[in-house]
Motif scaffolding. Structure first.
Motif, PDB file in Angstrom:
ATOM      1  N   ASN A  40      40.645  56.089  39.662  1.00  0.00           N
ATOM      2  CA  ASN A  40      40.796  55.718  38.246  1.00  0.00           C
ATOM      3  C   ASN A  40      40.442  54.248  38.028  1.00  0.00           C
ATOM      4  O   ASN A  40      40.812  53.386  38.819  1.00  0.00           O
ATOM      5  N   ASP A  41      39.731  53.991  36.947  1.00  0.00           N
ATOM      6  CA  ASP A  41      39.345  52.623  36.562  1.00  0.00           C
ATOM      7  C   ASP A  41      38.518  51.930  37.643  1.00  0.00           C
ATOM      8  O   ASP A  41      38.618  50.715  37.827  1.00  0.00           O
ATOM      9  N   PHE A  42      37.709  52.703  38.353  1.00  0.00           N
ATOM     10  CA  PHE A  42      36.890  52.113  39.422  1.00  0.00           C
ATOM     11  C   PHE A  42      35.949  51.043  38.865  1.00  0.00           C
ATOM     12  O   PHE A  42      35.832  49.950  39.427  1.00  0.00           O
ATOM     13  N   LYS A  43      35.287  51.350  37.751  1.00  0.00           N
ATOM     14  CA  LYS A  43      34.369  50.382  37.133  1.00  0.00           C
ATOM     15  C   LYS A  43      35.112  49.128  36.682  1.00  0.00           C
ATOM     16  O   LYS A  43      34.626  48.007  36.851  1.00  0.00           O
ATOM     17  N   HIS A  44      36.299  49.343  36.129  1.00  0.00           N
ATOM     18  CA  HIS A  44      37.094  48.212  35.672  1.00  0.00           C
ATOM     19  C   HIS A  44      37.443  47.300  36.852  1.00  0.00           C
ATOM     20  O   HIS A  44      37.381  46.061  36.743  1.00  0.00           O
ATOM     21  N   ILE A  45      37.769  47.901  37.973  1.00  0.00           N
ATOM     22  CA  ILE A  45      38.102  47.129  39.174  1.00  0.00           C
ATOM     23  C   ILE A  45      36.897  46.320  39.638  1.00  0.00           C
ATOM     24  O   ILE A  45      37.027  45.145  40.032  1.00  0.00           O
ATOM     25  N   TRP A  90      34.443  45.140  37.809  1.00  0.00           N
ATOM     26  CA  TRP A  90      34.243  44.003  36.912  1.00  0.00           C
ATOM     27  C   TRP A  90      35.268  42.909  37.175  1.00  0.00           C
ATOM     28  O   TRP A  90      34.950  41.718  37.097  1.00  0.00           O
ATOM     29  N   ASP A  91      36.491  43.310  37.490  1.00  0.00           N
ATOM     30  CA  ASP A  91      37.497  42.318  37.868  1.00  0.00           C
ATOM     31  C   ASP A  91      37.068  41.560  39.117  1.00  0.00           C
ATOM     32  O   ASP A  91      37.196  40.332  39.203  1.00  0.00           O
ATOM     33  N   TYR A 122      34.988  45.371  29.860  1.00  0.00           N
ATOM     34  CA  TYR A 122      36.432  45.592  29.975  1.00  0.00           C
ATOM     35  C   TYR A 122      37.154  44.250  29.816  1.00  0.00           C
ATOM     36  O   TYR A 122      36.547  43.191  29.961  1.00  0.00           O
ATOM     37  N   GLU A 123      38.420  44.340  29.556  1.00  0.00           N
ATOM     38  CA  GLU A 123      39.246  43.128  29.561  1.00  0.00           C
ATOM     39  C   GLU A 123      39.578  42.804  31.015  1.00  0.00           C
ATOM     40  O   GLU A 123      40.308  43.540  31.675  1.00  0.00           O
TER      41      GLU A 123
END
Length: 199
Positions: free
Chosen positions: A57-62, A64-65, A81-82
Motif C-alpha cells: 500500500n502507498d508504494f508510490k507515495h513511499i 516520493w518520500d 503526494y504530500e
C-alpha cells in the motif's frame, strides 16, 4: 581510484550511489518542467529496483518520500503526494511516563504494603490473624532475597512501621515459620552443564 569510504555518505544506501548521483543531477536542472520529468523518471527507476514491493500500500507515495529525503528536501517540484516533512524525521518520540509508586521498602513491594493496609482495616478475629501470618511469611521470603541473615525481629519491626504502628507483634513470643528456600535454578543448570562437559 576512489573508495566508497572516501565518498559522501549515502542517505538511503539501499538505492545505491548511482541513484543518489541522479538525484543530485536532478537538483541541478534549472527548468522546473525538465526537473519534474527527471523526478518522475527517477521514481520509475527506484520502483524497478524493488518490484516485489509494488503491491505494498502507498508504494508510490513511499518512493516520493524517499526521493525527497535523498534530495534533502531541496527538490523544487510539484509532488503528486504530500511528502513527509523533514521535522518528522528528526522528531524525538514522546517520553513515556512510568508509574513509580512510592514504597518504604522496595524489597517487600507495593502490593504487600497494600495488603498490610487491608489487614489493618479488618476486624479483629481469626481471619485477620491468618492474613497477618501469611503476610509475615511473605515478608520473610522477600527479606531473605536481599539479606543472607534472617532477622525475625527486624521483619516484625518493618510490619509495625508499614502498618503505621497498628500491627505490633512481640518478637520474643511470636515465631515466624521457617521455610525452605528454593535453589537457584540457573546456577543449578550451569553446574550440571559444567559437570557434563567434564565427563
Amino acid at each position: 581510484m576512489e573508495y566508497n569510504t572516501q565518498l559522501t555518505k549515502l542517505i538511503l544506501p539501499e538505492y545505491g550511489r548511482n541513484v543518489h548521483n541522479m538525484v543530485n543531477y536532478c537538483l541541478e536542472i534549472e527548468d522546473k518542467e525538465d526537473r519534474t520529468r527527471c523526478a518522475y523518471s527517477l521514481i520509475d527507476i527506484m520502483g524497478n529496483m524493488f518490484p516485489h514491493l509494488r503491491n505494498v500500500n502507498d508504494f508510490k507515495h513511499i518512493l516520493w518520500d524517499h526521493l525527497a529525503i535523498m534530495a534533502d528536501f531541496k527538490l523544487d517540484i510539484d509532488y503528486p503526494y504530500e511528502i513527509i516533512k523533514k521535522e518528522e524525521l528528526i522528531a524525538h518520540p514522546q517520553k513515556i511516563e512510568y508509574s513509580r509508586p512510592t514504597m518504604k521498602y522496595r524489597h517487600y513491594g507495593k502490593t504487600l504494603e497494600r495488603m498490610i493496609a487491608c489487614a489493618v482495616e479488618m476486624p479483629e478475629g481469626e481471619e485477620k490473624d491468618q492474613l497477618i501470618s501469611l503476610l509475615i511469611s511473605q515478608m520473610k521470603k522477600s527479606y531473605t532475597q536481599w539479606n543472607r541473615e534472617i532477622d525475625d525481629a527486624a521483619i516484625l519491626e518493618d510490619l509495625y512501621e508499614l502498618s503505621d504502628g497498628k500491627i505490633k507483634l512481640n518478637p520474643e513470643t511470636y515465631v515466624i515459620p521457617a521455610f525452605k528456600s528454593q535453589p537457584n535454578i540457573s546456577r543449578h543448570r550451569t553446574k550440571s552443564i559444567k559437570n557434563q562437559r567434564r565427563r
